[in-house]
Design an enzyme around this catalytic site. Structure first.
Site, mmCIF file in Angstrom:
data_model
loop_
_atom_site.group_PDB
_atom_site.id
_atom_site.type_symbol
_atom_site.label_atom_id
_atom_site.label_comp_id
_atom_site.label_asym_id
_atom_site.label_seq_id
_atom_site.Cartn_x
_atom_site.Cartn_y
_atom_site.Cartn_z
ATOM 1 N N LYS A 74 0.820 -1.090 0.052
ATOM 2 C CA LYS A 74 0.008 -0.024 0.023
ATOM 3 C C LYS A 74 1.222 1.174 -0.038
ATOM 4 O O LYS A 74 0.558 2.359 -0.799
ATOM 5 C CB LYS A 74 -0.919 -0.013 1.212
ATOM 6 C CG LYS A 74 -2.221 -0.837 1.080
ATOM 7 C CD LYS A 74 -2.891 -1.155 2.229
ATOM 8 C CE LYS A 74 -3.893 -2.434 2.089
ATOM 9 N NZ LYS A 74 -4.866 -2.838 3.356
ATOM 10 N N GLN B 35 -5.109 -1.754 9.249
ATOM 11 C CA GLN B 35 -4.962 -3.157 8.371
ATOM 12 C C GLN B 35 -5.418 -4.188 9.331
ATOM 13 O O GLN B 35 -5.262 -4.075 10.838
ATOM 14 C CB GLN B 35 -3.329 -3.196 8.391
ATOM 15 C CG GLN B 35 -3.184 -4.550 7.803
ATOM 16 C CD GLN B 35 -3.654 -4.504 6.110
ATOM 17 O OE1 GLN B 35 -3.713 -3.445 5.670
ATOM 18 N NE2 GLN B 35 -4.192 -5.696 5.651
ATOM 19 N N ASP C 101 -11.602 2.461 3.257
ATOM 20 C CA ASP C 101 -11.628 1.079 3.207
ATOM 21 C C ASP C 101 -13.198 0.886 2.836
ATOM 22 O O ASP C 101 -13.550 -0.275 2.543
ATOM 23 C CB ASP C 101 -11.185 0.595 4.483
ATOM 24 C CG ASP C 101 -9.913 -0.448 4.229
ATOM 25 O OD1 ASP C 101 -9.776 -0.626 3.273
ATOM 26 O OD2 ASP C 101 -9.110 -0.458 5.409
#
Ligand code: GUN
Length: 286
Positions: A52, A96, A119
């Site tokens: 990422k 995460q 997200d």
């Protein structure tokens, strides 16, 4: 032999589009930054987080890395999110997953400002998607829609079966396929007639987390097969939830593992960060 849906090439197209859009924002004097938070040192998570950061650098998004120890408390993590929510120069916040067992994931996700929830996991974004309002779309399912659209695969009126009901993939995937006017069924571990159900699918999306589980007996001739799984087999090679070799001459199109769905997730994350920057700019009248 089926057409191979090339996620590497399609994700690169999207990254190039975002790179160009970011360049335009920069010319208007706007910058983008994504906070990437990892708690603990799960090796798979570290690989995802590093990727990422790399792709952020490629498209021109600054990444603010927070690598926190496994023992970090829920309160400490919530405090960091609170700080990032208030930081104008931070446009997106990504925590995460999975988090260590002593931290409540739902609470953490809902602490993120929904306008920075790139997200698309916050209940407000999930709810907005559910009722057809504008929202950040979860990256993996949104990436699958892009794979289908950019491969010229029609979804309207098609019978779509999704295997897996996770909050990250299965459930939002169903909502996105509905939005594309597909007829959608979600199957899961308690589904009784899985083979028969899968065999009805024009578009079969598999996110069950079982290596090579789906063989040709689950696939209708001419179906499109999307494989979300990623595992290491006995020879340490990557494989999906679908037995690629077994089904490839039966279906009309299929995503490989690796190089199918996987690369799309990060590309869609970059798209969401761009969206966060441009909509924040609109909100503030800039
Ligand atoms: N863990 C597995 N997939 C994801 C994802 O898309 N986002 C985050 N934050 N964590 C994940």
């Amino acid at each position: 032999m089926a057409k191979i849906i090339d996620g590497k090439t399609i994700s690169m197209e999207i990254k190039e589009e975002v790179k160009e859009q970011m360049e335009k924002l920069r010319q208007e004097g706007k910058k983008a930054a994504l906070a990437v938070i990892q708690v603990g040192a799960d090796p798979a998570s570290s690989v995802y987080v590093n990727n990422k950061k790399k792709v952020c650098a490629y498209v021109g998004i600054e990444s603010l890395a927070y690598e926190l120890p496994e023992e970090t408390t829920e309160e400490e993590l919530l405090a960091l999110i609170g700080k990032l929510n208030g930081m104008e120069e931070c446009n997106g916040i990504l925590v995460q997953l999975p988090l260590p067992g002593h931290i409540n994931e739902d609470k953490v996700i809902d602490a993120i400002d929904p306008r920075k929830d790139v997200d698309g996991f916050h209940t407000k974004n999930v709810g907005a998607l559910c009722v057809g309002q504008r929202a950040f779309l979860p990256c993996t399912p949104a990436g699958i829609i892009q794979l289908l659209v950019r491969s010229g695969i029609e979804m309207e009126g098609k019978e779509c079966v999704i295997v897996g009901r996770s909050n990250i993939v299965g459930k939002p995937m169903a909502l996105l396929m509905l939005r594309e006017n597909a007829t959608v069924t979600i199957a899961h571990s308690r589904t009784k007639n899985l083979k028969e159900l899968c065999k009805r699918a024009d578009i079969l999306i598999v996110a069950m987390g079982k290596p090579k589980f789906i063989g040709r007996e689950y696939v209708k001739e001419g179906a499109v097969v999307i494989d979300v799984g990623i595992h290491r087999n006995e020879n340490n090679k990557l494989c999906g939830d679908v037995d690629f070799e077994d089904v490839k001459d039966l279906c009309s199109a299929i995503t490989p593992v690796p190089g199918g769905v996987g690369p799309m997730t990060i590309a869609m994350l970059m798209k969401n960060v761009h969206e966060a920057v441009s909509s924040a700019a609109t909100e503030n009248g800039r």
